[in-house]
Motif scaffolding. Structure first.
Motif, short mmCIF file in Angstrom:
data_model
loop_
_atom_site.label_atom_id
_atom_site.label_comp_id
_atom_site.label_asym_id
_atom_site.label_seq_id
_atom_site.Cartn_x
_atom_site.Cartn_y
_atom_site.Cartn_z
N ILE A 209 0.86 -1.18 0.00
CA ILE A 209 0.00 0.00 0.00
C ILE A 209 0.89 1.23 0.00
N SER A 210 0.72 2.07 -1.01
CA SER A 210 1.52 3.28 -1.14
C SER A 210 0.96 4.35 -0.20
N VAL A 211 1.86 4.99 0.53
CA VAL A 211 1.47 6.06 1.45
C VAL A 211 2.07 7.36 0.92
N ASP A 212 1.19 8.23 0.44
CA ASP A 212 1.63 9.52 -0.08
C ASP A 212 1.56 10.55 1.04
N VAL A 213 2.63 11.31 1.19
CA VAL A 213 2.71 12.32 2.24
C VAL A 213 3.04 13.65 1.58
N ALA A 214 2.30 14.68 1.94
CA ALA A 214 2.51 15.99 1.33
C ALA A 214 3.85 16.61 1.73
N THR A 215 4.36 16.26 2.91
CA THR A 215 5.59 16.91 3.39
C THR A 215 6.84 16.07 3.17
N GLY A 216 6.72 14.91 2.53
CA GLY A 216 7.89 14.07 2.35
C GLY A 216 7.75 13.14 1.17
N ALA A 217 8.63 12.18 1.11
CA ALA A 217 8.66 11.26 -0.02
C ALA A 217 7.61 10.17 0.07
N GLY A 218 6.99 9.98 1.24
CA GLY A 218 6.02 8.91 1.39
C GLY A 218 6.71 7.58 1.55
N GLY A 219 6.02 6.51 1.23
CA GLY A 219 6.61 5.19 1.38
C GLY A 219 5.60 4.12 1.05
N THR A 220 5.98 2.89 1.32
CA THR A 220 5.11 1.75 1.07
C THR A 220 5.02 0.92 2.34
N VAL A 221 3.81 0.56 2.73
CA VAL A 221 3.59 -0.35 3.84
C VAL A 221 2.98 -1.63 3.29
N PHE A 222 3.01 -2.68 4.06
CA PHE A 222 2.52 -3.97 3.62
C PHE A 222 1.48 -4.50 4.59
N TRP A 223 0.44 -5.15 4.06
CA TRP A 223 -0.58 -5.82 4.86
C TRP A 223 -0.65 -7.26 4.41
N HIS A 224 -0.97 -8.17 5.34
CA HIS A 224 -1.25 -9.56 4.97
C HIS A 224 -2.44 -9.57 4.00
N ALA A 225 -2.40 -10.43 3.01
CA ALA A 225 -3.52 -10.55 2.07
C ALA A 225 -4.73 -11.16 2.77
N ARG A 226 -4.47 -12.11 3.69
CA ARG A 226 -5.56 -12.69 4.48
C ARG A 226 -5.77 -11.81 5.70
N PRO A 227 -7.00 -11.68 6.17
CA PRO A 227 -7.25 -10.83 7.34
C PRO A 227 -6.44 -11.28 8.56
N CYS A 228 -5.94 -10.32 9.29
CA CYS A 228 -5.16 -10.61 10.49
C CYS A 228 -5.73 -9.77 11.64
N LYS A 229 -5.31 -10.09 12.86
CA LYS A 229 -5.79 -9.34 14.02
C LYS A 229 -4.87 -8.15 14.27
N ARG A 230 -5.47 -7.05 14.61
CA ARG A 230 -4.70 -5.85 14.93
C ARG A 230 -3.95 -6.08 16.23
#
Length: 55
Positions: free
Chosen positions: A20-41
């Motif tokens: 998942i791409s994270v766009d940030v107005a004040t910086g370069a942003g980045g990419t985070v990852f989530w499990h494809a199958r649901p997981c518990k927080r």
């Protein structure tokens, strides 16, 4: 090693994940990852802890 941004567990090479791409107005942003199958927080503190100034 990738970690799931939702639950905090590592994502192994055998597991499917969603980048998942994270766009940030004040910086370069980045990419985070989530499990494809649901997981518990992960257990997190959901309320502020009062400081000495609040009492």
């Amino acid at each position: 090693m990738r970690r799931c941004a939702y639950c905090g567990d590592p994502i192994t090479a055998e597991e499917d994940y969603k980048p998942i791409s994270v766009d940030v107005a004040t910086g370069a942003g980045g990419t985070v990852f989530w499990h494809a199958r649901p997981c518990k927080r992960a257990e997190r503190q959901t309320y502020p802890v009062p400081s000495r100034r609040d009492t």
